[in-house]
Design a protein around this motif. Structure first.
Motif, PDB file in Angstrom:
ATOM      1  N   MET A   1       0.859  -1.156   0.000  1.00  0.00           N
ATOM      2  CA  MET A   1       0.000   0.000   0.000  1.00  0.00           C
ATOM      3  C   MET A   1       0.909   1.223   0.000  1.00  0.00           C
ATOM      4  SD  MET A   1      -3.066   0.698   2.680  1.00  0.00           S
ATOM      5  CE  MET A   1      -2.047   0.173   4.029  1.00  0.00           C
ATOM      6  N   HIS A   2       1.085   1.838  -1.166  1.00  0.00           N
ATOM      7  CA  HIS A   2       1.982   2.971  -1.284  1.00  0.00           C
ATOM      8  C   HIS A   2       1.270   4.306  -1.170  1.00  0.00           C
ATOM      9  CE1 HIS A   2       5.036   0.120  -2.223  1.00  0.00           C
ATOM     10  NE2 HIS A   2       4.393  -0.315  -3.294  1.00  0.00           N
ATOM     11  N   GLU A   3       0.043   4.392  -1.658  1.00  0.00           N
ATOM     12  CA  GLU A   3      -0.755   5.619  -1.622  1.00  0.00           C
ATOM     13  C   GLU A   3      -2.185   5.260  -1.284  1.00  0.00           C
ATOM     14  OE1 GLU A   3      -0.999   7.935  -5.241  1.00  0.00           O
ATOM     15  OE2 GLU A   3       1.120   7.669  -5.531  1.00  0.00           O
ATOM     16  N   PRO A   4      -2.868   6.146  -0.581  1.00  0.00           N
ATOM     17  CA  PRO A   4      -4.286   5.857  -0.354  1.00  0.00           C
ATOM     18  C   PRO A   4      -5.080   6.050  -1.646  1.00  0.00           C
ATOM     19  CG  PRO A   4      -3.729   7.996   0.553  1.00  0.00           C
ATOM     20  CD  PRO A   4      -2.444   7.374   0.070  1.00  0.00           C
ATOM     21  N   HIS A   5      -6.180   5.374  -1.722  1.00  0.00           N
ATOM     22  CA  HIS A   5      -7.095   5.531  -2.840  1.00  0.00           C
ATOM     23  C   HIS A   5      -8.095   6.612  -2.468  1.00  0.00           C
ATOM     24  CE1 HIS A   5      -5.372   1.891  -4.399  1.00  0.00           C
ATOM     25  NE2 HIS A   5      -5.548   1.368  -3.208  1.00  0.00           N
ATOM     26  N   VAL A   6      -8.650   7.271  -3.440  1.00  0.00           N
ATOM     27  CA  VAL A   6      -9.659   8.283  -3.188  1.00  0.00           C
ATOM     28  C   VAL A   6     -10.961   7.579  -2.826  1.00  0.00           C
ATOM     29  CG1 VAL A   6     -10.965  10.175  -4.246  1.00  0.00           C
ATOM     30  CG2 VAL A   6      -8.558   9.860  -4.814  1.00  0.00           C
ATOM     31  N   ILE A   7     -11.654   8.111  -1.828  1.00  0.00           N
ATOM     32  CA  ILE A   7     -12.925   7.503  -1.437  1.00  0.00           C
ATOM     33  C   ILE A   7     -13.841   7.474  -2.652  1.00  0.00           C
ATOM     34  CG2 ILE A   7     -15.005   7.866  -0.037  1.00  0.00           C
ATOM     35  CD1 ILE A   7     -13.161   8.464   2.278  1.00  0.00           C
ATOM     36  N   GLY A   8     -14.379   6.309  -2.924  1.00  0.00           N
ATOM     37  CA  GLY A   8     -15.245   6.097  -4.077  1.00  0.00           C
ATOM     38  C   GLY A   8     -14.601   5.228  -5.140  1.00  0.00           C
ATOM     39  N   ASP A   9     -13.276   5.107  -5.118  1.00  0.00           N
ATOM     40  CA  ASP A   9     -12.568   4.310  -6.125  1.00  0.00           C
ATOM     41  C   ASP A   9     -12.567   2.829  -5.754  1.00  0.00           C
ATOM     42  OD1 ASP A   9     -11.999   6.624  -7.472  1.00  0.00           O
ATOM     43  OD2 ASP A   9      -9.915   6.746  -6.790  1.00  0.00           O
ATOM     44  N   TRP A  10     -12.682   1.976  -6.767  1.00  0.00           N
ATOM     45  CA  TRP A  10     -12.582   0.524  -6.581  1.00  0.00           C
ATOM     46  C   TRP A  10     -11.125   0.122  -6.464  1.00  0.00           C
ATOM     47  CZ3 TRP A  10     -16.548  -2.607  -5.582  1.00  0.00           C
ATOM     48  CH2 TRP A  10     -17.823  -2.215  -5.968  1.00  0.00           C
ATOM     49  N   GLN A  11     -10.851  -0.904  -5.665  1.00  0.00           N
ATOM     50  CA  GLN A  11      -9.516  -1.473  -5.543  1.00  0.00           C
ATOM     51  C   GLN A  11      -9.624  -2.972  -5.775  1.00  0.00           C
ATOM     52  OE1 GLN A  11      -6.463  -0.234  -5.305  1.00  0.00           O
ATOM     53  NE2 GLN A  11      -5.749  -2.323  -5.383  1.00  0.00           N
ATOM     54  N   GLU A  12      -8.868  -3.450  -6.761  1.00  0.00           N
ATOM     55  CA  GLU A  12      -8.843  -4.889  -7.064  1.00  0.00           C
ATOM     56  C   GLU A  12      -7.994  -5.593  -6.009  1.00  0.00           C
ATOM     57  OE1 GLU A  12     -10.497  -6.216  -9.704  1.00  0.00           O
ATOM     58  OE2 GLU A  12     -11.123  -4.253 -10.450  1.00  0.00           O
ATOM     59  N   CYS A  13      -8.497  -6.708  -5.483  1.00  0.00           N
ATOM     60  CA  CYS A  13      -7.737  -7.483  -4.507  1.00  0.00           C
ATOM     61  C   CYS A  13      -6.610  -8.235  -5.203  1.00  0.00           C
ATOM     62  CB  CYS A  13      -8.662  -8.447  -3.768  1.00  0.00           C
ATOM     63  SG  CYS A  13      -9.817  -7.606  -2.680  1.00  0.00           S
ATOM     64  N   GLY A  14      -5.629  -8.636  -4.430  1.00  0.00           N
ATOM     65  CA  GLY A  14      -4.432  -9.287  -4.953  1.00  0.00           C
ATOM     66  C   GLY A  14      -4.681 -10.649  -5.569  1.00  0.00           C
ATOM     67  N   ASP A  15      -3.602 -11.277  -6.050  1.00  0.00           N
ATOM     68  CA  ASP A  15      -3.653 -12.535  -6.801  1.00  0.00           C
ATOM     69  C   ASP A  15      -4.445 -13.641  -6.116  1.00  0.00           C
ATOM     70  OD1 ASP A  15      -2.149 -11.404  -8.796  1.00  0.00           O
ATOM     71  OD2 ASP A  15      -0.250 -12.155  -8.000  1.00  0.00           O
ATOM     72  N   GLU A  16      -4.204 -13.841  -4.824  1.00  0.00           N
ATOM     73  CA  GLU A  16      -4.884 -14.940  -4.129  1.00  0.00           C
ATOM     74  C   GLU A  16      -6.387 -14.693  -3.990  1.00  0.00           C
ATOM     75  OE1 GLU A  16      -3.211 -12.042  -1.262  1.00  0.00           O
ATOM     76  OE2 GLU A  16      -2.318 -13.224  -2.839  1.00  0.00           O
ATOM     77  N   HIS A  17      -6.829 -13.463  -4.218  1.00  0.00           N
ATOM     78  CA  HIS A  17      -8.252 -13.125  -4.177  1.00  0.00           C
ATOM     79  C   HIS A  17      -8.688 -12.476  -5.481  1.00  0.00           C
ATOM     80  CE1 HIS A  17      -6.988 -13.227   0.088  1.00  0.00           C
ATOM     81  NE2 HIS A  17      -8.070 -13.977   0.159  1.00  0.00           N
ATOM     82  N   ALA A  18      -8.089 -12.933  -6.582  1.00  0.00           N
ATOM     83  CA  ALA A  18      -8.409 -12.372  -7.900  1.00  0.00           C
ATOM     84  C   ALA A  18      -9.904 -12.475  -8.157  1.00  0.00           C
ATOM     85  CB  ALA A  18      -7.634 -13.108  -8.987  1.00  0.00           C
ATOM     86  N   GLY A  19     -10.461 -11.400  -8.683  1.00  0.00           N
ATOM     87  CA  GLY A  19     -11.882 -11.348  -8.961  1.00  0.00           C
ATOM     88  C   GLY A  19     -12.662 -10.563  -7.920  1.00  0.00           C
ATOM     89  N   LEU A  20     -12.077 -10.358  -6.754  1.00  0.00           N
ATOM     90  CA  LEU A  20     -12.732  -9.539  -5.738  1.00  0.00           C
ATOM     91  C   LEU A  20     -12.247  -8.107  -5.873  1.00  0.00           C
ATOM     92  CD1 LEU A  20     -12.687 -11.438  -2.338  1.00  0.00           C
ATOM     93  CD2 LEU A  20     -14.610 -11.048  -3.863  1.00  0.00           C
TER      94      LEU A  20
ATOM     95  N   ARG B   1      -4.433  -5.171   3.078  1.00  0.00           N
ATOM     96  CA  ARG B   1      -5.117  -3.988   3.606  1.00  0.00           C
ATOM     97  C   ARG B   1      -5.129  -2.918   2.528  1.00  0.00           C
ATOM     98  NH1 ARG B   1      -1.587  -5.083   7.853  1.00  0.00           N
ATOM     99  NH2 ARG B   1      -0.330  -3.338   7.191  1.00  0.00           N
ATOM    100  N   TYR B   2      -6.258  -2.225   2.430  1.00  0.00           N
ATOM    101  CA  TYR B   2      -6.404  -1.150   1.456  1.00  0.00           C
ATOM    102  C   TYR B   2      -6.846   0.107   2.184  1.00  0.00           C
ATOM    103  CZ  TYR B   2      -6.242  -5.082  -1.713  1.00  0.00           C
ATOM    104  OH  TYR B   2      -5.862  -6.228  -2.371  1.00  0.00           O
ATOM    105  N   LEU B   3      -6.342   1.254   1.723  1.00  0.00           N
ATOM    106  CA  LEU B   3      -6.596   2.528   2.382  1.00  0.00           C
ATOM    107  C   LEU B   3      -7.253   3.501   1.416  1.00  0.00           C
ATOM    108  CD1 LEU B   3      -6.069   4.359   4.915  1.00  0.00           C
ATOM    109  CD2 LEU B   3      -3.936   5.009   3.809  1.00  0.00           C
ATOM    110  N   TRP B   4      -8.307   4.177   1.895  1.00  0.00           N
ATOM    111  CA  TRP B   4      -8.980   5.233   1.142  1.00  0.00           C
ATOM    112  C   TRP B   4      -8.899   6.511   1.953  1.00  0.00           C
ATOM    113  CZ3 TRP B   4     -10.403   0.247   1.044  1.00  0.00           C
ATOM    114  CH2 TRP B   4     -10.667  -0.337  -0.214  1.00  0.00           C
ATOM    115  N   SER B   5      -8.882   7.641   1.250  1.00  0.00           N
ATOM    116  CA  SER B   5      -8.790   8.927   1.915  1.00  0.00           C
ATOM    117  C   SER B   5      -9.800   9.895   1.328  1.00  0.00           C
ATOM    118  CB  SER B   5      -7.369   9.484   1.743  1.00  0.00           C
ATOM    119  OG  SER B   5      -7.195  10.628   2.532  1.00  0.00           O
TER     120      SER B   5
END
Length: 176
Positions: free
Chosen positions: A1-20, A132-136
């Motif tokens: 997690m290098h930068e937070p995502h803007v609230i409202g943006d979708w984040q694709e989960c990693g390889d082991e949870h591909a499709g989520l 873990r994913y972060l939104w701001s």
């Protein structure tokens, strides 16, 4: 997690949870439906949603409780009060392909700290932890003019906000 995502943006989960994919959205000031918690006295309540979408070919069991969320506000990242009594979590729900599940959460923080809201989410999918994913976002910036797609999460000062504004203006020019 290098930068937070803007609230409202979708984040694709990693390889082991591909499709989520997951997003935090709908950040707004709102009073809780079952009344204020005594612990939140003097604080401003706000609501946000966490939506999980399954784009894989198989159902995925999703679990999202209060311990899997961390809400921080203000420039010093003070912890917000998460009102678990008024919040609606996702507890062991099977999300089938091309379906979504949404949690509606209530939190409270000092009014002066709402200029910066960071929400970190870590899902449990089929008893495995996702990254873990972060939104701001920012709840102090007023909404744009009626009928425009201006986001109320304060993105206008960020690079993502500038890009959103540019794309919206280009789309509006194309309609006229």
């Amino acid at each position: 997690m290098h930068e937070p995502h803007v609230i409202g943006d979708w984040q694709e989960c990693g390889d082991e949870h591909a499709g989520l994919r997951v997003r935090v959205h709908g950040l707004e000031k709102a009073e809780p439906p079952r009344g204020r918690d005594d612990s939140a006295e003097g604080l401003t309540y706000f609501r946000f949603r966490v939506t999980v979408e399954n784009r894989s070919a198989e159902p995925v069991g999703i679990h999202l409780e209060d311990g899997q969320l961390d809400v921080r506000t203000g420039p010093d990242g003070e912890s917000a009060f998460l009102d678990w009594r008024n919040s609606h979590f996702i507890e062991g729900f099977d999300v089938y392909p091309l379906r979504r599940a949404t949690a509606v959460l209530y939190a409270a923080a000092p009014e002066s700290a709402l200029s910066l809201v960071d929400i970190q989410v870590q899902l449990k999918a089929d008893d495995e932890w996702t990254d873990r994913y972060l939104w701001s976002g920012d709840m102090t910036v007023p909404d744009g003019p009626q009928g425009t797609a201006t986001r109320a999460d304060g993105t206008s000062e960020t690079l993502a906000g500038q890009i959103s504004t540019f794309l919206r203006e280009q789309a509006e020019r194309g309609q006229h």
